[in-house]
Design an enzyme around this catalytic site. Structure first.
Site, PDB file in Angstrom:
ATOM      1  CB  SER A  29      42.767  37.217  41.537  1.00 37.46           C
ATOM      2  OG  SER A  29      41.392  36.687  41.771  1.00 37.46           O
ATOM      3  CG  HIS A  59      41.793  34.396  46.437  1.00 41.76           C
ATOM      4  ND1 HIS A  59      41.481  35.562  46.636  1.00 41.76           N
ATOM      5  CD2 HIS A  59      41.456  34.468  45.119  1.00 41.76           C
ATOM      6  CE1 HIS A  59      40.832  36.202  45.980  1.00 41.76           C
ATOM      7  NE2 HIS A  59      40.751  35.611  44.880  1.00 41.76           N
ATOM      8  CE1 TYR A  83      34.120  33.055  41.745  1.00 44.57           C
ATOM      9  CE2 TYR A  83      34.008  35.320  41.250  1.00 44.57           C
ATOM     10  CZ  TYR A  83      34.469  34.332  41.443  1.00 44.57           C
ATOM     11  OH  TYR A  83      36.086  34.222  41.617  1.00 44.57           O
ATOM     12  CG  MET A 206      33.950  38.886  38.335  1.00 44.75           C
ATOM     13  SD  MET A 206      34.675  36.895  37.771  1.00 44.75           S
ATOM     14  CE  MET A 206      34.714  37.156  36.243  1.00 44.75           C
ATOM     15  CB  SER A 207      35.791  41.301  44.474  1.00 43.67           C
ATOM     16  OG  SER A 207      37.048  41.906  44.166  1.00 43.67           O
ATOM     17  CG  ASN A 230      41.963  40.890  31.751  1.00 42.15           C
ATOM     18  OD1 ASN A 230      41.858  40.700  33.011  1.00 42.15           O
ATOM     19  ND2 ASN A 230      40.771  41.248  31.204  1.00 42.15           N
ATOM     20  CG  HIS A 242      40.993  32.211  37.654  1.00 41.66           C
ATOM     21  ND1 HIS A 242      40.836  33.563  38.227  1.00 41.66           N
ATOM     22  CD2 HIS A 242      41.351  31.503  38.647  1.00 41.66           C
ATOM     23  CE1 HIS A 242      41.240  33.479  39.379  1.00 41.66           C
ATOM     24  NE2 HIS A 242      41.530  32.161  39.725  1.00 41.66           N
TER      25      HIS A 242
HETATM   26  N1  HPA Z   1      36.341  41.064  34.224  1.00 38.70           N
HETATM   27  C1  HPA Z   1      35.937  40.671  35.311  1.00 38.70           C
HETATM   28  N2  HPA Z   1      36.870  40.424  36.163  1.00 38.70           N
HETATM   29  C2  HPA Z   1      38.114  40.376  36.096  1.00 38.70           C
HETATM   30  C3  HPA Z   1      38.764  40.716  34.777  1.00 38.70           C
HETATM   31  C4  HPA Z   1      37.745  41.124  33.831  1.00 38.70           C
HETATM   32  O1  HPA Z   1      38.166  41.395  32.581  1.00 38.70           O
HETATM   33  N3  HPA Z   1      40.061  40.342  34.963  1.00 38.70           N
HETATM   34  C5  HPA Z   1      40.345  40.306  36.350  1.00 38.70           C
HETATM   35  N4  HPA Z   1      39.219  40.112  36.980  1.00 38.70           N
END
Ligand code: HPA
Length: 268
Positions: A29, A59, A83, A206-207, A230, A242
């Site tokens: 991302s 993306h 997801y 998440m990947s 973050n 996001h």
């Molecule tokens: N959690 C899950 N996926 C993410 C995060 C997060 O804090 N930040 C960027 N992708």
């Protein structure tokens, strides 16, 4: 390799030439613009039957084949996540195609939340290992004994060292740590973050994990780098969204591009 992958390899070689690829690069991302840095042939995922739609904003859903710093690469500007479809093997076809294009290694990038107070937004983390916190696996249903993939040193120590050397040559801090895969698409709760921190994770996203499992299954070496966008849920007052991920990714992306370019230059 599946027939579908064989067919795609033929289509791609017809368009991009017969030179074997050395490295694959999957962009996370907010990192998709790196695909545009490659001097080569860009093919939209839409033109590659079976490729993911990569419908997540931030993306860049195209495959670019060509030279980056003198090394032949295949850059996947977007990925499909579990997801989106409920399929943990959503990236199997692209990774099979990468193998068919001759690659021996895959470098995976992602955006991730940090669980380490001193690994702040904008940091880069080279994965030493992962925790599959989702319990899912892209090889469920695979019928051959090849499915029993050993996962020790899944993140290749030599590639990792080369990335660390490249970072140090560029004066870029590259942390090392363990990445936990959370299915998403909702973000984690603070209690979940606390749990995976106790389990030994340094970053969460998440990947990446399903892609690493698939690449190891196919015999590719893997390295992976997270861009910290973050602090994970409950670790700071920062909002998590996001939009925030996309806004923060460029801070790490600029450094990541320098590290990757240096890494490739040092190879060639
Ligand atoms: N959690 C899950 N996926 C993410 C995060 C997060 O804090 N930040 C960027 N992708």
């Amino acid at each position: 390799m599946s027939k579908n992958a064989d067919d795609l390899v033929r289509i791609i070689r017809d368009r991009a030439g017969d030179t074997d690829v050395r490295f694959g690069l999957i962009l996370g991302s907010g990192l998709g613009h790196l695909a545009d840095a490659v001097d080569g042939v860009a093919i939209d995922y839409d033109e590659l039957p079976g490729f993911p739609h990569a419908g997540v904003s931030g993306h860049n859903p195209k495959l670019v084949i060509g030279a980056l710093e003198g090394v032949q690469v295949a850059v996947f500007g977007g990925r499909s996540h579990y997801y989106e479809s409920g399929r943990a093997d959503a990236m199997r076809l692209p990774i099979e195609v990468l193998k068919g294009l001759g690659a021996g290694s895959l470098i995976v990038t992602n955006a991730a939340g940090s669980l380490q107070p001193d690994m702040v937004t904008g940091s880069l983390m080279c994965l030493t290992d992962h925790i599959n916190f989702s319990g899912l696996n892209p090889l469920i249903g695979e019928a051959t004994d090849a499915r029993f993939v050993p996962m020790k040193d899944a993140y290749d120590p030599d590639l990792r060292q080369a990335l660390l050397d490249a970072a140090s040559g560029e004066g870029v801090d590259l942390d090392q740590g363990v990445y936990a895969w959370y299915s998403g698409p909702s973000f984690e709760t603070p209690a979940e973050i606390n749990a995976i921190r106790i389990l030994g994770a340094d970053a969460v996203g998440m990947s990446t994990v399903p892609e690493t499992i698939l690449a190891r299954f196919l015999g590719l070496k893997v390295a992976a780098i997270s861009t910290i966008t973050n602090m994970a849920a409950g670790m700071s007052d920062e909002s998590i969204s996001h939009e925030h991920t996309k806004a923060m990714a460029p801070i790490g992306a600029a450094k990541l591009e320098r590290v990757l370019r240096r890494f490739l230059r040092d190879l060639s």
